[in-house]
Design an enzyme around this catalytic site. Structure first.
Site, PDB file in Angstrom:
ATOM      1  N   HIS A  27       0.840  -1.205   0.000  1.00  0.00           N
ATOM      2  CA  HIS A  27       0.000   0.000   0.000  1.00  0.00           C
ATOM      3  C   HIS A  27       0.872   1.251   0.000  1.00  0.00           C
ATOM      4  O   HIS A  27       0.636   2.194  -0.757  1.00  0.00           O
ATOM      5  CB  HIS A  27      -0.883   0.066   1.263  1.00  0.00           C
ATOM      6  CG  HIS A  27      -1.917  -0.976   1.363  1.00  0.00           C
ATOM      7  ND1 HIS A  27      -2.084  -1.723   2.508  1.00  0.00           N
ATOM      8  CD2 HIS A  27      -2.885  -1.395   0.510  1.00  0.00           C
ATOM      9  CE1 HIS A  27      -3.095  -2.563   2.349  1.00  0.00           C
ATOM     10  NE2 HIS A  27      -3.595  -2.383   1.139  1.00  0.00           N
ATOM     11  N   LYS A  51     -18.222  -5.095   8.694  1.00  0.00           N
ATOM     12  CA  LYS A  51     -16.994  -5.867   8.829  1.00  0.00           C
ATOM     13  C   LYS A  51     -16.261  -5.457  10.101  1.00  0.00           C
ATOM     14  O   LYS A  51     -16.088  -4.292  10.372  1.00  0.00           O
ATOM     15  CB  LYS A  51     -16.065  -5.603   7.645  1.00  0.00           C
ATOM     16  CG  LYS A  51     -16.316  -6.474   6.445  1.00  0.00           C
ATOM     17  CD  LYS A  51     -15.392  -6.086   5.329  1.00  0.00           C
ATOM     18  CE  LYS A  51     -14.306  -7.089   5.164  1.00  0.00           C
ATOM     19  NZ  LYS A  51     -13.468  -6.790   3.973  1.00  0.00           N
ATOM     20  N   ARG A 100      -2.107  -6.235  -8.334  1.00  0.00           N
ATOM     21  CA  ARG A 100      -1.122  -7.273  -8.039  1.00  0.00           C
ATOM     22  C   ARG A 100      -1.095  -8.347  -9.118  1.00  0.00           C
ATOM     23  O   ARG A 100      -0.053  -8.897  -9.427  1.00  0.00           O
ATOM     24  CB  ARG A 100      -1.442  -7.936  -6.694  1.00  0.00           C
ATOM     25  CG  ARG A 100      -1.291  -7.002  -5.525  1.00  0.00           C
ATOM     26  CD  ARG A 100      -1.801  -7.634  -4.266  1.00  0.00           C
ATOM     27  NE  ARG A 100      -3.256  -7.798  -4.407  1.00  0.00           N
ATOM     28  CZ  ARG A 100      -4.070  -8.076  -3.412  1.00  0.00           C
ATOM     29  NH1 ARG A 100      -3.597  -8.269  -2.212  1.00  0.00           N
ATOM     30  NH2 ARG A 100      -5.359  -8.179  -3.610  1.00  0.00           N
ATOM     31  N   SER A 137      -3.366  -7.331   3.181  1.00  0.00           N
ATOM     32  CA  SER A 137      -3.546  -7.142   4.629  1.00  0.00           C
ATOM     33  C   SER A 137      -4.009  -8.431   5.283  1.00  0.00           C
ATOM     34  O   SER A 137      -3.568  -8.783   6.382  1.00  0.00           O
ATOM     35  CB  SER A 137      -4.559  -6.028   4.889  1.00  0.00           C
ATOM     36  OG  SER A 137      -4.068  -4.797   4.449  1.00  0.00           O
TER      37      SER A 137
END
Length: 169
Positions: A27, A51, A100, A137
């Site tokens: 990040h 969440k 990614r 993460s």
């Protein structure tokens, strides 16, 4: 004033959105690269009440502010709702997203097209540094929870906070 003569006075803004639970070196690499391309870069920390994150939104914001302190043009804020509304409220014409893998592209392209269709906000895709191409993460939290060494994957302040949080749980 309009036209080319006024372009030098325009402030170029972009946003790097995400949950950042926690922020990783991947990040940070995208944020740093965006900060070299734009006059102002907002890091928009997503609030998702459904969440339960490892870190609360305010903790994530504080960690991001700490690890981006060297970038004078980076601002960190929380957001709830549509990212395009966040952009509209701050006159941000561009979203910067790291990719990614090809699997990221499929999902991110749909979001980019929706965001552009809603408000005209553009999305710029930045290929992730190969060093961080596997990094997320979720993976950092999982490896750390099992006692694995993630010191090379997150800034030192995040590692300290992560270890402290996992000791408590």
């Amino acid at each position: 004033m309009t036209g080319p003569e006024s372009e030098g006075s325009l402030v170029r803004r972009a946003v790097c959105p995400g949950s950042f639970d926690p922020i990783t070196n991947g990040h940070l690499d995208i944020i740093a690269r965006a900060s070299r391309l734009y006059d102002e870069v907002y890091v928009a920390v997503m609030i998702n009440k459904s969440k339960k994150g490892l870190f609360g939104v305010e903790e994530r914001i504080e960690l991001i502010r700490e690890v981006t302190a060297d970038y004078a043009n980076v601002r960190v804020e929380a957001f709830h709702g549509l990212l395009v509304d966040f952009c509209k409220q701050r006159d941000i014409p561009a979203i910067v997203k790291g990719l990614r893998a090809v699997s990221d592209f499929d999902y991110e392209l749909q979001m980019a097209q929706m965001n552009n269709g809603l408000t005209g906000v553009e999305t710029l895709f930045v290929p992730t540094n190969p060093t961080y191409s596997f990094l997320s993460s979720s993976l950092v939290k999982e490896v750390a929870a099992w006692g694995g060494d993630v010191s090379h994957l997150v800034p030192s302040q995040v590692l300290e906070a992560l270890n402290e949080r996992l000791r408590k749980d």
